[in-house]
Design a protein around this motif. Structure first.
Motif, mmCIF file in Angstrom:
data_model
loop_
_atom_site.group_PDB
_atom_site.id
_atom_site.type_symbol
_atom_site.label_atom_id
_atom_site.label_comp_id
_atom_site.label_asym_id
_atom_site.label_seq_id
_atom_site.Cartn_x
_atom_site.Cartn_y
_atom_site.Cartn_z
ATOM 1 N N SER A 1 0.817 -1.205 0.000
ATOM 2 C CA SER A 1 0.000 0.000 0.000
ATOM 3 C C SER A 1 0.852 1.256 0.000
ATOM 4 C CB SER A 1 -0.925 -0.009 1.225
ATOM 5 O OG SER A 1 -1.629 1.216 1.342
ATOM 6 N N VAL A 2 1.895 1.271 0.810
ATOM 7 C CA VAL A 2 2.750 2.459 0.921
ATOM 8 C C VAL A 2 3.512 2.709 -0.372
ATOM 9 C CG1 VAL A 2 4.805 3.391 2.060
ATOM 10 C CG2 VAL A 2 2.972 2.384 3.425
ATOM 11 N N TYR A 3 4.096 1.658 -0.946
ATOM 12 C CA TYR A 3 4.901 1.846 -2.156
ATOM 13 C C TYR A 3 4.037 2.118 -3.387
ATOM 14 C CZ TYR A 3 9.351 0.896 0.027
ATOM 15 O OH TYR A 3 10.475 1.003 0.811
ATOM 16 N N MET B 1 1.117 -5.332 -8.101
ATOM 17 C CA MET B 1 2.412 -5.618 -7.465
ATOM 18 C C MET B 1 2.673 -7.107 -7.658
ATOM 19 S SD MET B 1 4.981 -4.230 -5.735
ATOM 20 C CE MET B 1 4.483 -2.875 -4.654
ATOM 21 N N LEU B 2 3.712 -7.419 -8.410
ATOM 22 C CA LEU B 2 4.072 -8.808 -8.700
ATOM 23 C C LEU B 2 5.354 -9.132 -7.960
ATOM 24 C CD1 LEU B 2 3.763 -11.446 -10.287
ATOM 25 C CD2 LEU B 2 4.920 -10.341 -12.207
ATOM 26 N N MET B 3 5.285 -10.064 -6.989
ATOM 27 C CA MET B 3 6.418 -10.376 -6.116
ATOM 28 C C MET B 3 6.966 -11.765 -6.443
ATOM 29 S SD MET B 3 4.403 -8.962 -2.738
ATOM 30 C CE MET B 3 2.829 -9.558 -3.385
ATOM 31 N N THR C 1 13.573 -12.884 -9.542
ATOM 32 C CA THR C 1 14.610 -12.958 -8.519
ATOM 33 C C THR C 1 13.940 -12.940 -7.154
ATOM 34 O OG1 THR C 1 16.214 -11.794 -9.922
ATOM 35 C CG2 THR C 1 16.670 -11.862 -7.566
ATOM 36 N N LYS C 2 14.220 -13.920 -6.346
ATOM 37 C CA LYS C 2 13.559 -14.065 -5.052
ATOM 38 C C LYS C 2 13.671 -12.790 -4.214
ATOM 39 C CE LYS C 2 13.320 -17.251 -1.091
ATOM 40 N NZ LYS C 2 13.871 -18.480 -0.468
ATOM 41 N N GLY C 3 12.531 -12.299 -3.755
ATOM 42 C CA GLY C 3 12.481 -11.100 -2.923
ATOM 43 C C GLY C 3 12.191 -9.826 -3.693
ATOM 44 N N ASN C 4 12.469 -9.809 -4.995
ATOM 45 C CA ASN C 4 12.189 -8.627 -5.802
ATOM 46 C C ASN C 4 10.700 -8.545 -6.149
ATOM 47 O OD1 ASN C 4 14.897 -8.087 -5.720
ATOM 48 N ND2 ASN C 4 15.248 -8.275 -7.908
ATOM 49 N N ALA C 5 10.264 -7.358 -6.541
ATOM 50 C CA ALA C 5 8.872 -7.155 -6.939
ATOM 51 C C ALA C 5 8.806 -6.151 -8.076
ATOM 52 C CB ALA C 5 8.039 -6.659 -5.760
ATOM 53 N N VAL C 6 7.818 -6.321 -8.925
ATOM 54 C CA VAL C 6 7.573 -5.387 -10.019
ATOM 55 C C VAL C 6 6.234 -4.707 -9.766
ATOM 56 C CG1 VAL C 6 7.189 -5.120 -12.491
ATOM 57 C CG2 VAL C 6 8.884 -6.737 -11.679
ATOM 58 N N LEU C 7 6.268 -3.378 -9.713
ATOM 59 C CA LEU C 7 5.057 -2.584 -9.567
ATOM 60 C C LEU C 7 4.775 -1.908 -10.909
ATOM 61 C CD1 LEU C 7 2.827 -1.093 -7.936
ATOM 62 C CD2 LEU C 7 4.581 0.586 -7.301
ATOM 63 N N LYS D 1 8.967 -21.369 -11.028
ATOM 64 C CA LYS D 1 8.789 -19.946 -10.748
ATOM 65 C C LYS D 1 7.571 -19.778 -9.838
ATOM 66 C CE LYS D 1 7.153 -15.665 -12.895
ATOM 67 N NZ LYS D 1 6.666 -15.054 -14.143
ATOM 68 N N TRP D 2 7.808 -19.197 -8.662
ATOM 69 C CA TRP D 2 6.738 -18.873 -7.741
ATOM 70 C C TRP D 2 6.622 -17.361 -7.651
ATOM 71 C CZ3 TRP D 2 3.581 -21.971 -4.452
ATOM 72 C CH2 TRP D 2 3.803 -23.345 -4.548
ATOM 73 N N SER D 3 5.392 -16.876 -7.643
ATOM 74 C CA SER D 3 5.172 -15.437 -7.520
ATOM 75 C C SER D 3 3.902 -15.182 -6.718
ATOM 76 C CB SER D 3 5.061 -14.778 -8.898
ATOM 77 O OG SER D 3 3.953 -15.300 -9.614
ATOM 78 N N ALA D 4 3.778 -13.962 -6.231
ATOM 79 C CA ALA D 4 2.573 -13.539 -5.517
ATOM 80 C C ALA D 4 2.122 -12.212 -6.119
ATOM 81 C CB ALA D 4 2.835 -13.392 -4.029
ATOM 82 N N THR D 5 0.844 -12.121 -6.436
ATOM 83 C CA THR D 5 0.310 -10.945 -7.117
ATOM 84 C C THR D 5 -0.710 -10.236 -6.240
ATOM 85 O OG1 THR D 5 0.583 -12.034 -9.255
ATOM 86 C CG2 THR D 5 -0.852 -10.119 -9.189
ATOM 87 N N LYS D 6 -0.626 -8.916 -6.252
ATOM 88 C CA LYS D 6 -1.615 -8.086 -5.563
ATOM 89 C C LYS D 6 -2.172 -7.092 -6.572
ATOM 90 C CE LYS D 6 -3.526 -6.372 -1.727
ATOM 91 N NZ LYS D 6 -4.395 -7.182 -0.832
ATOM 92 N N TRP D 7 -3.482 -7.236 -6.872
ATOM 93 C CA TRP D 7 -4.135 -6.304 -7.772
ATOM 94 C C TRP D 7 -4.842 -5.233 -6.949
ATOM 95 C CZ3 TRP D 7 -5.194 -11.642 -9.175
ATOM 96 C CH2 TRP D 7 -4.451 -12.062 -10.303
#
Length: 286
Positions: free
Chosen positions: A156-158, A203-205, A241-247, A273-279
């Protein structure tokens, strides 16, 4: 009664002293922020002015350690890098801790199901050969867990979008030969628009390393070539890359859906490849 000149002099002195104190406070904060990057708890850091030189620091050395809010936001760890202005794409290095990555992956593993896409005519989720991964959504109960709350607040902050405007976190696994063809995150159906409005940003982590292929691909971004699932294509791609995220934003500065935000997940050649997405939506998501 004091002469007017003395009163004016006293006021000027008070204002001047206040400005000096304020300036010193700002300098101290900036210095503290800079030092946090110089003392981050990673095995190496870059020396100022020496781009090819590194020194080793003891792990756990971070001046924000006693500040819980700063821990949640990972101040001193996250490094933003602008990849594109049209579409707007920012790479956030070290957005998640390794423990957070492992937690999301472990939580999702026993509940994975075949991924679906949104039917633009009905707004319902359907299976499609354009998306061949497995995924699951965290529950509303899990959203209240401290570890998940910390990740949600950081997003939310970023992104500068209220937490309540976000959908539940979606965890995905792509195995060898799996992919997601280029698509838009914004909606074309009325049904989903009624449940919180249009999707503004994503946000794609990334939750794992050691993946060959599996890049996140933006065909309308960049001005050169990039790698996508072992092929050279035009556009911009981000290696998982583990820990990185694309906004990135699905809407432009004019408030309209941005067709340049089209993106996909390239084919995985080896590894998982594992990822977590927040729309994130325009309004409160129900």
């Amino acid at each position: 009664m004091a002469p007017p000149s003395r009163i004016i002099f006293s006021l000027l002195t008070f204002v001047t002293v206040g400005m000096i104190i304020g300036a010193l406070s700002q300098l101290a904060f900036i210095r503290k922020l800079e030092d946090s990057y110089d003392t981050e708890s990673m095995p190496f850091r870059r020396l100022r002015g020496l781009e090819s030189s590194y020194i080793q620091l003891p792990r756990g050395l971070n001046i924000w350690n006693n500040d819980n809010e700063s821990k949640i936001l990972r101040l001193g760890y996250i490094k933003p890098e602008v990849l594109s202005w049209s579409p707007r794409i920012i790479l956030l290095h070290n957005f998640l801790s390794m423990e957070e990555c492992d937690y999301l992956r472990t939580t999702a593993l026993p509940r994975l199901k075949n991924s679906t896409v949104v039917d633009k005519n009905t707004g319902k989720s359907i299976q499609s050969d354009v998306r061949t991964s497995n995924g699951m959504f965290l529950s509303r109960k899990e959203r209240k867990y401290p570890r998940v709350q910390a990740i949600e607040k950081r997003i939310s902050v970023y992104a500068q979008i209220p937490i309540e405007n976000g959908e539940l976190i979606h965890v995905l696994r792509y195995q060898k030969n799996q992919f997601y063809k280029p698509h838009f995150d914004y909606f074309s159906d009325i049904f989903n628009l009624k449940r919180g409005g249009q999707r503004i940003a994503t946000m794609l982590m990334y939750l794992t390393d050691n993946v060959e292929g599996g890049e996140t691909y933006f065909p309308m971004a960049g001005s050169g070539d990039c790698s996508c699932g072992g092929k050279i294509v035009q556009g911009l791609s981000v290696k998982p890359t583990k820990g990185n995220a694309v906004l990135f934003w699905s809407m432009g500065l004019d408030g309209q859906s941005d067709p340049n935000s089209v993106h996909g997940s390239c084919e995985v050649l080896s590894g998982e490849k594992w990822s977590a997405t927040k729309w994130m939506r325009q309004a409160l998501h129900t």
